[in-house]
Design a protein around this motif. Sequence first.
Motif, PDB file in Angstrom:
ATOM      1  N   ASP A  64      43.341   3.230   6.277  1.00 25.48           N
ATOM      2  CA  ASP A  64      42.008   3.438   6.850  1.00 25.48           C
ATOM      3  C   ASP A  64      41.034   3.876   5.783  1.00 25.48           C
ATOM      4  OD1 ASP A  64      42.639   2.976   9.541  1.00 25.48           O
ATOM      5  OD2 ASP A  64      43.526   4.981   9.684  1.00 25.48           O
ATOM      6  N   PHE A  65      39.762   3.522   5.951  1.00 26.09           N
ATOM      7  CA  PHE A  65      38.736   4.063   5.071  1.00 26.09           C
ATOM      8  C   PHE A  65      38.337   5.426   5.621  1.00 26.09           C
ATOM      9  CE2 PHE A  65      34.607   4.794   3.252  1.00 26.09           C
ATOM     10  CZ  PHE A  65      34.818   4.403   1.940  1.00 26.09           C
ATOM     11  N   VAL A  66      38.489   6.467   4.807  1.00 23.60           N
ATOM     12  CA  VAL A  66      38.251   7.826   5.304  1.00 23.60           C
ATOM     13  C   VAL A  66      37.090   8.496   4.564  1.00 23.60           C
ATOM     14  CG1 VAL A  66      40.628   8.160   6.068  1.00 23.60           C
ATOM     15  CG2 VAL A  66      39.992   8.783   3.731  1.00 23.60           C
ATOM     16  N   VAL A  67      36.521   9.500   5.221  1.00 22.00           N
ATOM     17  CA  VAL A  67      35.396  10.241   4.629  1.00 22.00           C
ATOM     18  C   VAL A  67      35.614  11.740   4.828  1.00 22.00           C
ATOM     19  CG1 VAL A  67      33.691   8.393   4.955  1.00 22.00           C
ATOM     20  CG2 VAL A  67      34.046  10.084   6.781  1.00 22.00           C
ATOM     21  N   GLY A  68      34.805  12.527   4.120  1.00 18.82           N
ATOM     22  CA  GLY A  68      34.840  13.978   4.274  1.00 18.82           C
ATOM     23  C   GLY A  68      35.662  14.651   3.203  1.00 18.82           C
ATOM     24  N   TYR A  69      35.498  15.980   3.072  1.00 19.71           N
ATOM     25  CA  TYR A  69      36.197  16.782   2.073  1.00 19.71           C
ATOM     26  C   TYR A  69      36.024  16.143   0.679  1.00 19.71           C
ATOM     27  CZ  TYR A  69      39.557  20.276   0.483  1.00 19.71           C
ATOM     28  OH  TYR A  69      40.151  21.333  -0.151  1.00 19.71           O
ATOM     29  N   GLY A  70      34.817  15.686   0.417  1.00 25.22           N
ATOM     30  CA  GLY A  70      34.482  15.093  -0.885  1.00 25.22           C
ATOM     31  C   GLY A  70      34.386  13.581  -0.867  1.00 25.22           C
ATOM     32  N   LEU A  71      35.105  12.952   0.053  1.00 29.84           N
ATOM     33  CA  LEU A  71      35.122  11.473   0.089  1.00 29.84           C
ATOM     34  C   LEU A  71      33.896  10.953   0.830  1.00 29.84           C
ATOM     35  CD1 LEU A  71      38.665  12.014   0.780  1.00 29.84           C
ATOM     36  CD2 LEU A  71      38.243   9.942  -0.513  1.00 29.84           C
ATOM     37  N   ASP A  72      33.356   9.855   0.309  1.00 28.81           N
ATOM     38  CA  ASP A  72      32.078   9.380   0.855  1.00 28.81           C
ATOM     39  C   ASP A  72      32.152   7.958   1.398  1.00 28.81           C
ATOM     40  OD1 ASP A  72      32.351   8.137  -1.765  1.00 28.81           O
ATOM     41  OD2 ASP A  72      30.278   7.491  -1.482  1.00 28.81           O
ATOM     42  N   CYS A  73      31.088   7.629   2.125  1.00 24.24           N
ATOM     43  CA  CYS A  73      30.810   6.244   2.466  1.00 24.24           C
ATOM     44  C   CYS A  73      29.355   6.034   2.057  1.00 24.24           C
ATOM     45  CB  CYS A  73      31.012   6.015   3.968  1.00 24.24           C
ATOM     46  SG  CYS A  73      30.583   4.355   4.471  1.00 24.24           S
ATOM     47  N   SER A  74      29.123   5.233   1.055  1.00 20.91           N
ATOM     48  CA  SER A  74      27.781   5.021   0.475  1.00 20.91           C
ATOM     49  C   SER A  74      27.093   6.346   0.138  1.00 20.91           C
ATOM     50  CB  SER A  74      26.890   4.230   1.441  1.00 20.91           C
ATOM     51  OG  SER A  74      27.528   3.050   1.812  1.00 20.91           O
ATOM     52  N   VAL A 125      32.374  10.404  13.717  1.00 23.16           N
ATOM     53  CA  VAL A 125      33.577  10.479  12.874  1.00 23.16           C
ATOM     54  C   VAL A 125      34.738  11.079  13.678  1.00 23.16           C
ATOM     55  CG1 VAL A 125      34.562  11.501  10.771  1.00 23.16           C
ATOM     56  CG2 VAL A 125      32.184  10.744  10.765  1.00 23.16           C
ATOM     57  N   ASP A 126      35.858  10.379  13.697  1.00 22.41           N
ATOM     58  CA  ASP A 126      37.079  10.915  14.325  1.00 22.41           C
ATOM     59  C   ASP A 126      37.829  11.740  13.291  1.00 22.41           C
ATOM     60  OD1 ASP A 126      36.959   9.759  16.899  1.00 22.41           O
ATOM     61  OD2 ASP A 126      37.676   7.841  16.103  1.00 22.41           O
ATOM     62  N   VAL A 127      38.243  12.946  13.688  1.00 21.51           N
ATOM     63  CA  VAL A 127      38.969  13.810  12.748  1.00 21.51           C
ATOM     64  C   VAL A 127      40.398  13.289  12.563  1.00 21.51           C
ATOM     65  CG1 VAL A 127      39.806  16.153  12.303  1.00 21.51           C
ATOM     66  CG2 VAL A 127      37.597  15.820  13.433  1.00 21.51           C
ATOM     67  N   LEU A 128      40.771  13.070  11.319  1.00 22.94           N
ATOM     68  CA  LEU A 128      42.146  12.647  11.004  1.00 22.94           C
ATOM     69  C   LEU A 128      42.975  13.825  10.493  1.00 22.94           C
ATOM     70  CD1 LEU A 128      42.051   9.248   9.042  1.00 22.94           C
ATOM     71  CD2 LEU A 128      42.771   9.648  11.383  1.00 22.94           C
ATOM     72  N   ILE A 129      42.353  14.628   9.610  1.00 25.94           N
ATOM     73  CA  ILE A 129      43.039  15.818   9.081  1.00 25.94           C
ATOM     74  C   ILE A 129      42.085  17.005   9.238  1.00 25.94           C
ATOM     75  CG2 ILE A 129      44.268  16.817   7.117  1.00 25.94           C
ATOM     76  CD1 ILE A 129      44.430  13.943   5.922  1.00 25.94           C
ATOM     77  N   SER A 130      42.520  18.002   9.972  1.00 26.12           N
ATOM     78  CA  SER A 130      41.637  19.134  10.297  1.00 26.12           C
ATOM     79  C   SER A 130      41.446  20.066   9.098  1.00 26.12           C
ATOM     80  CB  SER A 130      42.220  19.934  11.456  1.00 26.12           C
ATOM     81  OG  SER A 130      43.385  20.609  11.010  1.00 26.12           O
ATOM     82  N   THR A 131      40.394  20.860   9.170  1.00 30.69           N
ATOM     83  CA  THR A 131      40.107  21.855   8.127  1.00 30.69           C
ATOM     84  C   THR A 131      41.289  22.810   7.973  1.00 30.69           C
ATOM     85  OG1 THR A 131      37.793  21.708   8.753  1.00 30.69           O
ATOM     86  CG2 THR A 131      38.417  23.607   7.423  1.00 30.69           C
ATOM     87  N   GLU A 132      41.865  23.204   9.092  1.00 30.69           N
ATOM     88  CA  GLU A 132      42.988  24.149   9.070  1.00 30.69           C
ATOM     89  C   GLU A 132      44.198  23.544   8.335  1.00 30.69           C
ATOM     90  OE1 GLU A 132      44.222  25.239  12.995  1.00 30.69           O
ATOM     91  OE2 GLU A 132      45.672  26.678  12.206  1.00 30.69           O
TER      92      GLU A 132
END
Length: 180
Positions: free
Chosen positions: A154-164, A11-18
């Motif tokens: 883009d289809f994004v994942v993380g911070y609650g968002l999923d892929c399958s 996974v490439d980070v698009l928006i960091s935790t910070e």
Amino acid sequence: MTDRQHSYNNVDVLISTEDICKKVLEVGAQISTDYAGKNVLIIAVLNGSFIFCADLVRILNLKCKVDFISVSSYIDTQTQGRVKVVSGIKEDIIGKDVIIVEDIVDRGFTLDFLIKEISLKKPKSIKTCVFLDKKCAREMEVAVDYNCFKIGNDFVVGYGLDCSGFFRHLPYVGKIKESV
Ligand code: IMP
Ligand code: MG
């Protein structure tokens, strides 16, 4: 999808935790100011908004209640997006200032459905707070009152968002790398 494709490394980070923390703090502060003294009901849309909502409500300096709605999308014969309620709201909505908290608005069908569905229950007001806005993908005009980030198509994942169902737990927003 293979196991390897589900790894953090893929996974490439698009928006960091910070950046997420800073922005959620900002939006939470704005909502606290706008709703000071009001009778607020936060409605989190499951499953995707569970992390965003948990972070957001802990920032709110407001008297409020939190409830949940679970919806699912399906395609009907006209290939238009359709949405149905899987599990509904239990709190009384009449006379409340409702804020719908959603993970992402993409084509706009889900949020449009939710606004119409909740309006039927006679709240005093309804606003929407959306973590990610994929504005370029919109097919249905819908009001986004609070938003943390605008993203591309883009289809994004993380911070609650999923892929399958996977990747929801990532503490950042990322994009799954193209398989090689
Ligand atoms: P809409 O009805 O097209 O606006 O779709 C909204 C729903 O689609 C969201 O609540 C998400 O569950 C899902 N969705 C849209 N784009 C993405 C994405 O990039 N990643 C994960 N889920 C997404
Ligand atoms: Mg969602």
